[in-house]
Design an enzyme around this catalytic site. Structure first.
Site, PDB file in Angstrom:
ATOM      1  N   LYS A 197       0.856  -1.185   0.000  1.00 40.07           N
ATOM      2  CA  LYS A 197       0.000   0.000   0.000  1.00 40.07           C
ATOM      3  C   LYS A 197       0.890   1.233   0.000  1.00 40.07           C
ATOM      4  O   LYS A 197       1.515   1.570   1.000  1.00 40.07           O
ATOM      5  CB  LYS A 197      -0.925   0.052   1.229  1.00 40.07           C
ATOM      6  CG  LYS A 197      -2.058   1.058   0.972  1.00 40.07           C
ATOM      7  CD  LYS A 197      -2.678   1.645   2.200  1.00 40.07           C
ATOM      8  CE  LYS A 197      -1.932   2.800   2.774  1.00 40.07           C
ATOM      9  NZ  LYS A 197      -1.840   4.007   1.930  1.00 40.07           N
ATOM     10  N   GLU A 272      10.203   1.587  10.566  1.00 35.03           N
ATOM     11  CA  GLU A 272      11.262   2.577  10.314  1.00 35.03           C
ATOM     12  C   GLU A 272      10.584   3.932  10.432  1.00 35.03           C
ATOM     13  O   GLU A 272       9.802   4.319   9.554  1.00 35.03           O
ATOM     14  CB  GLU A 272      11.858   2.322   8.915  1.00 35.03           C
ATOM     15  CG  GLU A 272      13.264   2.841   8.769  1.00 35.03           C
ATOM     16  CD  GLU A 272      13.273   4.254   8.285  1.00 35.03           C
ATOM     17  OE1 GLU A 272      13.239   5.170   9.144  1.00 35.03           O
ATOM     18  OE2 GLU A 272      13.289   4.450   7.064  1.00 35.03           O
ATOM     19  N   CYS A 306      13.954  10.810   6.319  1.00 34.81           N
ATOM     20  CA  CYS A 306      13.880  10.466   7.741  1.00 34.81           C
ATOM     21  C   CYS A 306      15.216  10.704   8.441  1.00 34.81           C
ATOM     22  O   CYS A 306      15.249  10.986   9.626  1.00 34.81           O
ATOM     23  CB  CYS A 306      13.431   9.024   7.909  1.00 34.81           C
ATOM     24  SG  CYS A 306      14.529   7.882   7.095  1.00 34.81           S
ATOM     25  N   GLU A 402       9.880  16.019  14.771  1.00 36.41           N
ATOM     26  CA  GLU A 402      10.305  15.890  13.377  1.00 36.41           C
ATOM     27  C   GLU A 402       9.563  16.941  12.531  1.00 36.41           C
ATOM     28  O   GLU A 402       8.340  16.987  12.538  1.00 36.41           O
ATOM     29  CB  GLU A 402       9.977  14.486  12.867  1.00 36.41           C
ATOM     30  CG  GLU A 402      10.440  14.255  11.445  1.00 36.41           C
ATOM     31  CD  GLU A 402      10.245  12.814  10.992  1.00 36.41           C
ATOM     32  OE1 GLU A 402      11.221  12.197  10.572  1.00 36.41           O
ATOM     33  OE2 GLU A 402       9.098  12.313  11.059  1.00 36.41           O
TER      34      GLU A 402
END
Ligand SMILES: NC(=O)C1=CN([C@@H]2O[C@H](COP(=O)(O)OP(=O)(O)OC[C@H]3O[C@@H](n4cnc5c(N)ncnc54)[C@H](O)[C@@H]3O)[C@@H](O)[C@H]2O)C=CC1
Ligand SMILES: O=C(O)/C=C/C=C(\O)C(=O)O
Length: 498
Positions: A197, A272, A306, A402
């Site tokens: 997906k 992750e 990331c 983040e």
């Protein structure tokens, strides 16, 4: 949909944008059951360039059942490992031939630079496929000497590694093709079946990839794609009882929800997740290396990486010079659409995401931080001008969370100890970098930084042969390297008595 923007598209890419929305199940494009369509936007203009199917839970069930049937009858996992390797190598060759179409689609749907799309998204993906292909023929078990009194009554004890089953690959939007492959490749190499997906924001190349895998020789049903939202399709996939393993890349919040679903179903999982990655600059670091390193490490893909540099801690003697050099470099950054090869910084992926990044800048502004901004950006599209924030308070949201955008925070520290303390003062621990000429200090500090990957005198270099994953809230498990397939196989112990 027909693309009407200013760039001439590769014919394969243009034709793909005009297709009717469909899922890819059991080796065929099939209509979804009627939840409608999701628009795909060009981030440089905000115009709709394509539509994809919005999969429902029953659609996801069809895809998982197709993958499960393929797993049970062994049409892929029972091939010789060398045959799986050959198919994957063919997939790499096909991607090489269609590289430009893939690169343009990624640049168009994600907003990224066509140069990065060619070099990393597609170029590195080809290398990743070839690396993973080689792992298919390296799967092996272990033998054991038994130590309890009954041990000598056995000839041998050994393990074999067997594919885990149906893998749910839930991918993000920052590197849609490459990160999808980071899940699809170990699954295929080890003999699993897959339902992928992609992110609802960047769903296009996943569909093309699955078609190309079929053409390369992956049997129908082994590699399925459902496009759709996280809340419906993603959730249905993560909770499906026939899914044996979930591989997820994305936000820490969604990763935790997926982790809960995995534990409820006792599924294997790899997460992750986010990063808030520090760069620690010691006083002896060479500015001529540090400045381009931080610019690349912070602004690659608009900072939507990331492992991107986010927090810079610099020893006081270098602070003023580094701020001046970074401010100059940021002012010189050219901004424009991803398909313009001259533009160094491109729009962010979506209206939602650019609003989120801007809100962090507004917070920093309200907290009284000094902000150095880059060039003005076009009004149309999801652009955010690059920014350097000076000495934001350690508790500011911008320093703790983040941001995932073209924003660097720089703080002056008295010495390496203070820099190390601040670098580790975060819930996330994905990556970090250390900049110094002093090998002893570098070796000592790399042992004390809490991060899954540490670069010395560079930032953001990820390689298929180097394990990658997070400490703390940045995730669970490791991808890549010789042990990559361990996450996609079960280790079965077998004991043979006399
Ligand atoms: N670690 C990384 O590489 C990435 C981190 N992010 C971070 O996440 C933030 C939010 O971005 P989003 O796109 O909303 O990330 P997200 O983590 O919600 O989405 C990632 C993927 O998970 C799916 N998903 C969402 N909710 C789900 C659920 N309940 N069950 C199963 N699948 C689900 C999405 O459809 C997408 O395919 C970004 O601002 C950024 O900070 C985003 C993308 C990549
Ligand atoms: O290899 C690169 O340059 C980029 C890698 C990006 C990630 O690891 C990520 O954002 O997950």
């Amino acid at each position: 949909m027909t693309y009407t923007g200013p760039f001439t598209l590769d014919p394969t890419a243009a034709a793909f944008l005009g297709r009717a929305p469909a899922l890819f199940i059991d080796g065929r494009s099939v209509a979804a059951d009627g939840r409608g369509c999701l628009p795909v936007y060009d981030p440089s203009s905000g115009t709709i360039i394509a539509e994809v199917a919005d999969a429902s839970a029953p659609d996801v069930d069809r895809a998982v059942c197709s993958a499960h049937a393929a797993f049970v009858d062994g049409r892929w996992r029972n091939l010789r490992p060398a045959d799986r390797e050959r198919v994957l190598l063919r997939l790499a060759d096909l991607l090489e031939v269609r590289a430009e179409a893939f690169a343009q689609l990624e640049s168009l749907e994600q907003g990224k630079s066509i140069n990065i799309a060619r070099m990393i998204e597609v170029g590195a993906s080809i290398d990743w496929i070839r690396y993973a292909a080689g792992l298919a023929t390296k799967i092996s078990g272990r033998t054991f000497d038994l130590s309890l009194p009954g041990g000598p009554t056995h000839w041998t004890a050994y393990t074999r590694r067997e594919p885990v089953g149906v893998v749910a690959a839930i991918a993000p939007w920052n590197f849609p093709l490459m990160i999808a492959l980071w899940k699809v490749l170990p699954a295929l190499a080890s003999g699993c079946s897959i339902v992928l997906k992609p992110s609802e924001v960047t769903p296009l190349t996943a569909l093309l990839l699955a078609e190309m895998a079929l053409e390369a020789g992956v049997p129908a049903g082994v590699f399925n794609v459902v496009t759709g939202s996280g809340a419906v399709a993603g959730r249905a996939l993560a909770e499906h009882p026939l899914v044996a393993k979930i591989s997820f890349t994305g936000s820490t919040a969604t990763g935790k929800a997926i982790g809960h679903a995995a534990i409820d179903g006792m599924k294997r999982f790899t997460l992750e997740l986010g990063g808030k990655n520090p760069a620690l600059i010691l006083r002896d670091a060479k500015l001529e290396k540090v400045v381009p390193g931080l610019m690349a490490g912070g602004f690659l893909n608009g900072g939507q990486v990331c492992a991107a540099v986010s927090r810079i801690y610099v020893e006081a003697p270098l602070y003023d010079d580094l701020v001046a050099a970074l401010s100059g470099a940021i002012a010189a950054v050219t901004v424009g659409p991803g398909l313009d090869p001259e533009a160094q910084l491109n729009p962010l992926v979506s209206a939602t995401h650019s609003a989120k990044v801007k809100s962090y800048l507004d917070d920093a502004d309200a907290a009284g931080a000094k902000i150095v901004r880059g060039a003005a950006v076009p009004e149309e599209g999801y652009y955010v001008s690059p920014a350097l924030i000076l000495n934001a308070p350690a508790e500011a949201k911008l320093v703790r969370e983040e941001v995932f955008g073209p924003v660097l925070n720089i703080s002056r520290v008295a010495d390496a100890e203070e820099g190390l303390r601040l670098a580790n003062d975060n819930d996330l621990g994905l990556a970090a970098s250390l900049w110094t000429q002093d090998i002893d200090q570098a070796m000592a500090l790399t042992r004390r930084i809490e991060a899954g990957t540490i670069w010395v005198n560079s930032h953001v270099f990820i390689d298929p042969n180097m394990p990658f994953g997070g400490f703390k809230q940045s995730g669970l498990g490791r991808d890549f390297g010789m042990d990559w397939l361990d996450g996609y196989t079960e280790e079965k112990s077998i004991c043979i008595a006399h």
